[in-house]
Write a protein that holds these residues in place. Structure first.
Motif, mmCIF file in Angstrom:
data_model
loop_
_atom_site.group_PDB
_atom_site.id
_atom_site.type_symbol
_atom_site.label_atom_id
_atom_site.label_comp_id
_atom_site.label_asym_id
_atom_site.label_seq_id
_atom_site.Cartn_x
_atom_site.Cartn_y
_atom_site.Cartn_z
ATOM 1 N N ASP A 178 -5.223 74.744 101.156
ATOM 2 C CA ASP A 178 -6.325 74.000 101.765
ATOM 3 C C ASP A 178 -7.687 74.543 101.354
ATOM 4 O O ASP A 178 -8.698 73.848 101.487
ATOM 5 C CB ASP A 178 -6.214 74.040 103.292
ATOM 6 N N HIS A 179 -7.725 75.787 100.874
ATOM 7 C CA HIS A 179 -8.994 76.413 100.491
ATOM 8 C C HIS A 179 -9.227 76.407 98.981
ATOM 9 O O HIS A 179 -10.131 77.089 98.493
ATOM 10 C CB HIS A 179 -9.058 77.840 101.039
ATOM 11 N N ILE A 180 -8.434 75.640 98.248
ATOM 12 C CA ILE A 180 -8.704 75.488 96.815
ATOM 13 C C ILE A 180 -10.055 74.798 96.646
ATOM 14 O O ILE A 180 -10.351 73.801 97.309
ATOM 15 C CB ILE A 180 -7.576 74.693 96.134
ATOM 16 N N ASN A 181 -10.846 75.330 95.751
ATOM 17 C CA ASN A 181 -12.256 74.947 95.626
ATOM 18 C C ASN A 181 -12.527 74.120 94.374
ATOM 19 O O ASN A 181 -13.665 73.995 93.943
ATOM 20 C CB ASN A 181 -13.100 76.237 95.587
ATOM 21 N N VAL A 182 -11.478 73.553 93.785
ATOM 22 C CA VAL A 182 -11.588 72.891 92.483
ATOM 23 C C VAL A 182 -11.477 71.387 92.663
ATOM 24 O O VAL A 182 -10.499 70.897 93.231
ATOM 25 C CB VAL A 182 -10.475 73.385 91.531
ATOM 26 N N ARG A 183 -12.476 70.665 92.181
ATOM 27 C CA ARG A 183 -12.412 69.210 92.226
ATOM 28 C C ARG A 183 -13.341 68.620 91.175
ATOM 29 O O ARG A 183 -14.263 69.279 90.693
ATOM 30 C CB ARG A 183 -12.744 68.660 93.612
ATOM 31 N N VAL A 184 -13.078 67.379 90.815
ATOM 32 C CA VAL A 184 -13.895 66.670 89.839
ATOM 33 C C VAL A 184 -15.303 66.492 90.405
ATOM 34 O O VAL A 184 -15.477 66.255 91.603
ATOM 35 C CB VAL A 184 -13.270 65.295 89.515
ATOM 36 N N ALA A 185 -16.302 66.622 89.546
ATOM 37 C CA ALA A 185 -17.690 66.453 89.979
ATOM 38 C C ALA A 185 -17.882 65.098 90.650
ATOM 39 O O ALA A 185 -17.362 64.083 90.190
ATOM 40 C CB ALA A 185 -18.626 66.585 88.777
ATOM 41 N N GLN A 186 -18.600 65.104 91.744
ATOM 42 C CA GLN A 186 -18.931 63.900 92.512
ATOM 43 C C GLN A 186 -17.742 63.311 93.269
ATOM 44 O O GLN A 186 -17.864 62.247 93.878
ATOM 45 C CB GLN A 186 -19.550 62.808 91.617
ATOM 46 N N GLU A 187 -16.585 63.981 93.227
ATOM 47 C CA GLU A 187 -15.438 63.474 93.970
ATOM 48 C C GLU A 187 -15.668 63.655 95.466
ATOM 49 O O GLU A 187 -16.195 64.675 95.907
ATOM 50 C CB GLU A 187 -14.164 64.215 93.557
ATOM 51 N N THR A 189 -15.333 64.585 99.233
ATOM 52 C CA THR A 189 -14.675 65.701 99.915
ATOM 53 C C THR A 189 -13.559 65.215 100.837
ATOM 54 O O THR A 189 -12.814 66.032 101.384
ATOM 55 C CB THR A 189 -15.694 66.512 100.736
ATOM 56 N N SER A 190 -13.433 63.905 101.002
ATOM 57 C CA SER A 190 -12.323 63.375 101.793
ATOM 58 C C SER A 190 -10.994 63.485 101.038
ATOM 59 O O SER A 190 -9.926 63.380 101.635
ATOM 60 C CB SER A 190 -12.580 61.913 102.173
ATOM 61 N N VAL A 191 -11.069 63.693 99.721
ATOM 62 C CA VAL A 191 -9.858 63.918 98.932
ATOM 63 C C VAL A 191 -9.359 65.327 99.229
ATOM 64 O O VAL A 191 -10.094 66.301 99.065
ATOM 65 C CB VAL A 191 -10.142 63.766 97.422
ATOM 66 N N LEU A 192 -8.123 65.445 99.689
ATOM 67 C CA LEU A 192 -7.591 66.743 100.078
ATOM 68 C C LEU A 192 -7.528 67.693 98.888
ATOM 69 O O LEU A 192 -7.424 67.270 97.735
ATOM 70 C CB LEU A 192 -6.210 66.570 100.704
ATOM 71 N N SER A 193 -7.577 68.984 99.177
ATOM 72 C CA SER A 193 -7.748 69.994 98.133
ATOM 73 C C SER A 193 -6.655 69.956 97.072
ATOM 74 O O SER A 193 -6.936 70.126 95.884
ATOM 75 C CB SER A 193 -7.817 71.384 98.763
ATOM 76 N N LEU A 194 -5.403 69.751 97.468
ATOM 77 C CA LEU A 194 -4.325 69.739 96.482
ATOM 78 C C LEU A 194 -4.456 68.546 95.547
ATOM 79 O O LEU A 194 -4.317 68.685 94.325
ATOM 80 C CB LEU A 194 -2.966 69.727 97.180
ATOM 81 N N GLN A 195 -4.740 67.380 96.091
ATOM 82 C CA GLN A 195 -4.925 66.202 95.246
ATOM 83 C C GLN A 195 -6.155 66.363 94.363
ATOM 84 O O GLN A 195 -6.154 65.951 93.192
ATOM 85 C CB GLN A 195 -5.058 64.943 96.105
ATOM 86 N N ALA A 196 -7.197 66.979 94.901
ATOM 87 C CA ALA A 196 -8.409 67.215 94.113
ATOM 88 C C ALA A 196 -8.109 68.122 92.924
ATOM 89 O O ALA A 196 -8.600 67.894 91.812
ATOM 90 C CB ALA A 196 -9.494 67.826 94.993
ATOM 91 N N LEU A 197 -7.291 69.153 93.143
ATOM 92 C CA LEU A 197 -6.904 70.038 92.041
ATOM 93 C C LEU A 197 -6.110 69.268 90.997
ATOM 94 O O LEU A 197 -6.338 69.426 89.786
ATOM 95 C CB LEU A 197 -6.082 71.210 92.578
ATOM 96 N N LYS A 198 -5.167 68.442 91.437
ATOM 97 C CA LYS A 198 -4.385 67.641 90.492
ATOM 98 C C LYS A 198 -5.295 66.748 89.656
ATOM 99 O O LYS A 198 -5.128 66.639 88.431
ATOM 100 C CB LYS A 198 -3.368 66.782 91.247
ATOM 101 N N ASN A 199 -6.249 66.107 90.306
ATOM 102 C CA ASN A 199 -7.174 65.219 89.588
ATOM 103 C C ASN A 199 -7.957 65.993 88.532
ATOM 104 O O ASN A 199 -8.160 65.515 87.408
ATOM 105 C CB ASN A 199 -8.135 64.556 90.570
ATOM 106 N N TRP A 200 -8.392 67.190 88.894
ATOM 107 C CA TRP A 200 -9.166 68.027 87.972
ATOM 108 C C TRP A 200 -8.300 68.471 86.794
ATOM 109 O O TRP A 200 -8.740 68.446 85.637
ATOM 110 C CB TRP A 200 -9.710 69.230 88.735
#
Length: 283
Positions: A178-187, A189-200
């Motif tokens: 839940d504390h993963i800090n990696v996501r695509v720029a401008q994505e 924050t409602s996208v959960l951290s794990l999915q955000a990491l996958k997208n990145w």
């Protein structure tokens, strides 16, 4: 103590259910110390004290114990409902009577290391440093908002001897995710951290490797669904209560057996190795 001492508390931005201060103690003489001090919302509610006043009062008592010849620990101090008294004065008395050890953030961090293992903590720091050097930010954001008190951390350091202890540890690893800090720029924050990491990872690598590198994280999230208990089961069309498919899949993935200490080691090792694999793949 000879001479005058001035203590000031600078309120830091709000993070979680606590109040954080940067404390500065100047004097007597050339003494000039800076260190952090945090108090949970729970203990402040019990004390019914102004946070800034409490921080300054505690600092005076802390320095009264350690003196000015030795600098306070740079990690600072932490006060919560488990290591503190029922009043601000009682807490200050505990500091004076028993010393600062129970209130140092270093103690909390060391308990956290015992829980997750030095190897895992080291791997986490390697991944954070790698991301800072290559991408300009850490892989994980701070964990501090995940812990409401030091007693919970101490409890988590016990062996996974039963299902409750096992699930408690799974919740900790889920908190890591839940504390993963990696996501695509401008994505959003409602996208959960794990999915955000996958997208990145899909953008920086490809979809196959993104799924491979995050599979262990997903399986831990699946195990996390065992708690609370109502998420453990689903109801079939025939009205039977059965274990959710994703939980069965995760148990098979980690080879979860009635030997929960061994099962915890399986999960722990796979999680640690996943952090290392992300770093190595992106190098």
């Amino acid at each position: 103590m000879i001479g005058t001492q001035t203590i000031t508390a600078t309120h830091l931005p709000k993070v979680g259910d606590r109040e954080d201060f940067s404390m500065r103690a100047v004097g007597p003489g050339e003494t000039d110390y800076n260190f952090p001090l945090s108090m949970t919302g729970t203990i402040l509610a019990i004390w019914q004290e102004d946070p800034k006043h409490a921080a300054e009062y505690l600092t005076r008592n802390i320095l009264g114990v350690i003196g000015t010849a030795s600098a306070p620990p740079e990690e600072g101090f932490w006060f919560d409902s488990y290591n503190s008294g029922d009043t601000l004065k009682e807490t200050a008395d505990k500091v004076r009577n028993y010393g600062i050890k129970s209130f140092t953030k270093g103690k909390i961090r060391n308990a956290f290391i015992r829980l997750l293992g030095e190897e895992l903590f080291d791997e986490k720091e390697k991944l954070d440093k790698f991301f800072v050097s290559k991408y300009g930010y850490e892989f994980f954001r701070s964990f501090e908002d995940a812990f409401e008190d030091s007693q919970a951390i101490e409890d988590l350091s016990t062996p996974a001897k039963d299902n409750a202890h096992f699930l408690y540890r799974i919740c900790i690893l889920s908190g890591f995710i839940d504390h993963i800090n990696v996501r695509v720029a401008q994505e959003s924050t409602s996208v959960l951290s794990l999915q955000a990491l996958k997208n990145w990872l899909k953008i920086n690598l490809d979809e196959r490797r993104a799924n491979d590198l995050t599979k262990t994280f997903q399986m831990i999230k699946n195990l996390r669904k065992q708690y609370p208990i109502h998420e453990h089961f689903t109801i079939t069309a025939e009205g039977r209560r059965v274990v959710r498919d994703e939980i069965r899949e995760a148990k098979k993935y980690f080879n979860i057996t009635p030997d929960l200490e061994r099962s915890w080691l399986n999960v722990f090792t796979d999680f640690k190795n996943s952090l290392a694999e992300i770093r190595k793949t992106l190098q």
